[in-house]
Design a protein around this motif. Structure first.
Motif, mmCIF file in Angstrom:
data_model
loop_
_atom_site.group_PDB
_atom_site.id
_atom_site.type_symbol
_atom_site.label_atom_id
_atom_site.label_comp_id
_atom_site.label_asym_id
_atom_site.label_seq_id
_atom_site.Cartn_x
_atom_site.Cartn_y
_atom_site.Cartn_z
ATOM 1 N N MET A 1 -13.902 3.181 -15.331
ATOM 2 C CA MET A 1 -13.779 3.409 -13.886
ATOM 3 C C MET A 1 -12.577 3.982 -13.395
ATOM 4 N N LEU A 2 -12.258 4.994 -12.749
ATOM 5 C CA LEU A 2 -10.853 5.500 -12.006
ATOM 6 C C LEU A 2 -11.215 5.623 -10.510
ATOM 7 N N SER A 3 -10.327 4.901 -9.776
ATOM 8 C CA SER A 3 -10.080 4.936 -8.446
ATOM 9 C C SER A 3 -8.901 5.816 -8.010
ATOM 10 N N LEU A 4 -9.097 7.010 -7.332
ATOM 11 C CA LEU A 4 -7.871 7.766 -7.094
ATOM 12 C C LEU A 4 -7.575 8.042 -6.024
ATOM 13 N N PHE A 5 -6.121 7.884 -5.546
ATOM 14 C CA PHE A 5 -5.753 7.983 -4.355
ATOM 15 C C PHE A 5 -4.501 8.987 -4.451
ATOM 16 N N PRO A 35 -10.080 -8.646 -6.338
ATOM 17 C CA PRO A 35 -11.123 -7.470 -6.351
ATOM 18 C C PRO A 35 -10.525 -6.055 -6.281
ATOM 19 N N LEU A 36 -11.336 -5.206 -6.471
ATOM 20 C CA LEU A 36 -11.091 -3.703 -6.431
ATOM 21 C C LEU A 36 -10.572 -3.426 -5.102
ATOM 22 N N SER A 37 -11.006 -4.137 -4.005
ATOM 23 C CA SER A 37 -10.781 -3.806 -2.560
ATOM 24 C C SER A 37 -9.343 -4.205 -2.365
ATOM 25 N N HIS A 38 -8.856 -5.240 -3.023
ATOM 26 C CA HIS A 38 -7.403 -5.518 -2.840
ATOM 27 C C HIS A 38 -6.550 -4.702 -3.338
ATOM 28 N N TRP A 39 -6.847 -4.054 -4.620
ATOM 29 C CA TRP A 39 -5.957 -3.067 -5.201
ATOM 30 C C TRP A 39 -6.084 -1.721 -4.283
ATOM 31 N N ASP A 41 -6.254 -1.505 -1.184
ATOM 32 C CA ASP A 41 -5.511 -1.904 -0.021
ATOM 33 C C ASP A 41 -4.103 -1.818 -0.455
ATOM 34 N N LEU A 42 -3.692 -2.328 -1.646
ATOM 35 C CA LEU A 42 -2.461 -2.535 -1.870
ATOM 36 C C LEU A 42 -1.832 -1.016 -2.533
ATOM 37 N N ALA A 43 -2.410 -0.263 -2.897
ATOM 38 C CA ALA A 43 -1.978 1.181 -3.264
ATOM 39 C C ALA A 43 -1.958 1.924 -2.208
ATOM 40 N N ALA A 44 -2.891 1.701 -1.272
ATOM 41 C CA ALA A 44 -2.704 2.636 -0.006
ATOM 42 C C ALA A 44 -1.618 2.288 0.775
ATOM 43 N N SER A 45 -1.038 0.957 0.892
ATOM 44 C CA SER A 45 0.114 0.576 1.507
ATOM 45 C C SER A 45 1.488 0.784 1.084
ATOM 46 N N GLN A 46 1.350 0.994 -0.355
ATOM 47 C CA GLN A 46 2.528 1.485 -0.817
ATOM 48 C C GLN A 46 2.623 3.092 -1.338
ATOM 49 N N ASN A 47 1.592 3.646 -0.709
ATOM 50 C CA ASN A 47 1.301 5.158 -1.086
ATOM 51 C C ASN A 47 1.250 5.345 -2.648
ATOM 52 N N ARG A 48 0.496 4.716 -3.381
ATOM 53 C CA ARG A 48 0.336 4.654 -4.706
ATOM 54 C C ARG A 48 -1.045 5.419 -4.904
ATOM 55 N N CYS A 75 -2.713 8.775 -13.313
ATOM 56 C CA CYS A 75 -1.774 7.812 -12.639
ATOM 57 C C CYS A 75 -0.414 7.936 -13.453
ATOM 58 N N ARG A 76 0.005 9.152 -13.715
ATOM 59 C CA ARG A 76 1.173 8.918 -14.501
ATOM 60 C C ARG A 76 2.473 8.763 -13.545
ATOM 61 N N THR A 77 2.391 9.190 -12.199
ATOM 62 C CA THR A 77 3.596 9.181 -11.187
ATOM 63 C C THR A 77 3.079 8.556 -10.233
ATOM 64 N N ASN A 78 4.010 7.556 -9.384
ATOM 65 C CA ASN A 78 3.519 7.023 -8.301
ATOM 66 C C ASN A 78 2.278 6.199 -8.054
ATOM 67 N N ALA A 79 2.239 5.528 -9.307
ATOM 68 C CA ALA A 79 0.792 4.858 -9.189
ATOM 69 C C ALA A 79 0.647 3.466 -9.493
ATOM 70 N N LEU A 80 -0.377 2.770 -9.077
ATOM 71 C CA LEU A 80 -0.736 1.442 -9.547
ATOM 72 C C LEU A 80 -1.946 1.505 -10.652
ATOM 73 N N VAL A 81 -1.688 0.886 -11.793
ATOM 74 C CA VAL A 81 -2.766 0.820 -12.836
ATOM 75 C C VAL A 81 -3.225 -0.673 -13.021
ATOM 76 N N VAL A 82 -4.367 -1.022 -12.714
ATOM 77 C CA VAL A 82 -4.765 -2.335 -13.000
ATOM 78 C C VAL A 82 -5.943 -2.428 -14.065
ATOM 79 N N LEU A 83 -5.573 -3.297 -15.132
ATOM 80 C CA LEU A 83 -6.536 -3.563 -16.033
ATOM 81 C C LEU A 83 -6.894 -5.186 -16.030
ATOM 82 N N PRO A 84 -8.315 -5.143 -15.204
ATOM 83 C CA PRO A 84 -8.417 -6.801 -14.977
ATOM 84 C C PRO A 84 -9.610 -7.278 -15.961
#
Length: 448
Positions: A1-5, A35-39, A41-48, A75-84
């Motif tokens: 599963m990849l969520s991309l912004f 949960p996914l929603s937390h990540w 929101d965090l990625a969006a707030s950090q522009n990642r 997610c090579r640059t400016n990214a947040l990668v989560v392995l839960p």
């Protein structure tokens, strides 16, 4: 599963020391992973960009490929990668060396498979001796956070049983090679049952390894030889803070062209403990180790407190088990506030006649590698009963010997008899301070 912004880049992250204590020996993945929603929101707030990676549903899936794809592409640059997930299957070697401004959050275990023949066929050269690895990890401004439970597990027992105590076997890989990694932080992470060396830094600089747990132990009769905790090679400004290392070889080792390596607030169990070297293995090559400072370190059942080792000045055979003829210098090596619990031999050791092809302990004066400005301060605790040597400092005349060795506040005694260590054997040591040298007895000369 990849969520991309897709986002704008952030400024480089600064290195900040964690305030967590040493990691537990038997952790459990937390039940309250955000949960996914937390990540999102965090990625969006950090522009990642966000990559949220779950383990494959089939036990035969190769999660290494999914992880590599995220770190090399989405997610090579400016990214947040989560392995839960609780466990990810690592079934292929990977190269992820172009990351830039990436934060990786690992909560579970990365578990390598046990197909020895496969790994021997795909392990990748590190560029020193015959060392190899199954993961090249590099880039700039990377933060890898294990949250106290994230773990890299090499399934090392199958390797220990396969090696049967033989050292330096070709293509036996270390778990991870921090390769061309710069201005980055590795924190709150566990490394368990490494296949060979746990890790090495090569061509890297400005790294902080904070709150790191390493445990390489065997449950069979076969040893964990060659399971170093960490080795530094061609690296500068490396800080190791709050390490807990159990292994069957060097807990920390500085190889050639290491500079500004700092070790703080750590505990080591078993193994050789801190090694400066080995050095001078490559004929006519110049190497250096400049500025290593260790402070507030506890050593339990280790062989030494620190040992400095070089190969002889004449080449005999070829690496990894032979060699020699290299030149260079080691300078500004400091240990302070060290406590020993049952050290197995002399706390301080210098040895310039390394070789594993029949000449170990011979030709000890020919090395053209020299050492200067060594200081051992406030070293206390115990050795095993029967140890009488405080130091064995066999420096080589070929490089001019060792200069300016200072010992301050040394109070080490044997464990049961409480006898102080009183013997300081020296060869070619100039300007010693805080101790009196005596020559090596002929009957003990070169037998170690």
């Amino acid at each position: 599963m990849l969520s991309l912004f897709f986002v704008l880049p952030l400024a480089a992250a600064s290195i900040v020391n964690s305030q967590l204590s040493l990691l537990p020996h038997h952790p459990h993945p937390p039940e309250d992973i955000p949960p996914l929603s937390h990540w999102e929101d965090l990625a969006a707030s950090q522009n990642r960009t966000l990559c949220h990676i779950l383990p494959g549903q089939d036990g035969d899936d190769d999660d290494a490929k999914t992880i590599a794809s995220a770190l090399n592409h989405d997610c090579r640059t400016n990214a947040l990668v989560v392995l839960p997930g609780a466990q990810y299957t690592m079934a292929s070697n990977i190269t992820t060396t172009s990351m830039d401004n990436v934060h990786i959050e690992l909560y579970g275990r990365l578990l390598w498979t046990t197909d020895i023949d496969y790994w021997l066929s795909v392990s990748m050269p590190v560029g020193f001796q015959n060392q190899s690895t199954v993961w090249y990890f590099g880039g700039r401004h990377v933060r890898l956070d294990g949250h106290g439970t994230g773990e890299l597990n090499g399934n090392g027992q199958v390797w220990y049983d396969w090696a049967k105590g033989r050292g330096n076997l070709p293509h036996r890989p270390m778990m991870i090679n921090w390769r061309h990694l710069h201005a980055s932080v590795i924190t709150n992470l566990r490394f368990v049952q490494a296949q060979m060396w746990t890790m090495a830094t090569t061509w890297s600089h400005d790294l902080l390894f904070d709150t790191i747990y390493v445990n390489n132990t065997s449950n069979s009769s076969h040893s964990t030889l060659n399971t170093d905790g960490i080795d530094t090679i061609y690296s500068d400004n490396i800080t190791l803070r709050r390490w807990d290392v159990t292994c069957g070889d060097d807990n920390v080792a500085l190889k050639g062209n290491s500079s500004n390596v700092f070790l703080y607030d750590s505990v080591f169990h078993g193994g050789q403990v801190i090694a400066i070297g080995s050095l001078g293995q490559y004929n006519d090559a110049w190497e250096y180790v400049h500025t290593f400072h260790a402070r507030n370190v506890t050593m339990r059942d280790t062989r030494y407190a620190v040992y400095l080792k070089t190969w002889a000045g004449h080449q005999n055979g070829y690496p990894p088990n032979g060699g020699g003829g290299g030149r260079g210098h080691g300078q500004d090596i400091v240990l302070e506030d060290v406590v020993l619990h049952g050290a197995r031999t002399a706390p301080f050791w210098i040895w310039q006649c390394e070789n594993y092809e029949g000449d170990m302990g011979k030709d000890c004066d020919s090395s053209e590698f020299s050492f200067s400005d060594l200081r051992f301060s406030n070293v206390s605790g115990t050795t095993a009963d029967g140890v009488t040597l405080a130091a064995s400092l066999r420096c080589a005349a070929g490089g001019g010997g060792c200069t300016n060795i200072i010992v301050e506040d040394f109070s080490v005694v044997t464990a049961n008899t409480k006898k102080p260590l009183t013997e300081w054997y020296c060869a070619n040591v100039h300007n010693p301070s805080g101790f009196e040298c005596e020559p090596f007895p002929e009957d003990k000369g070169d037998d170690e």
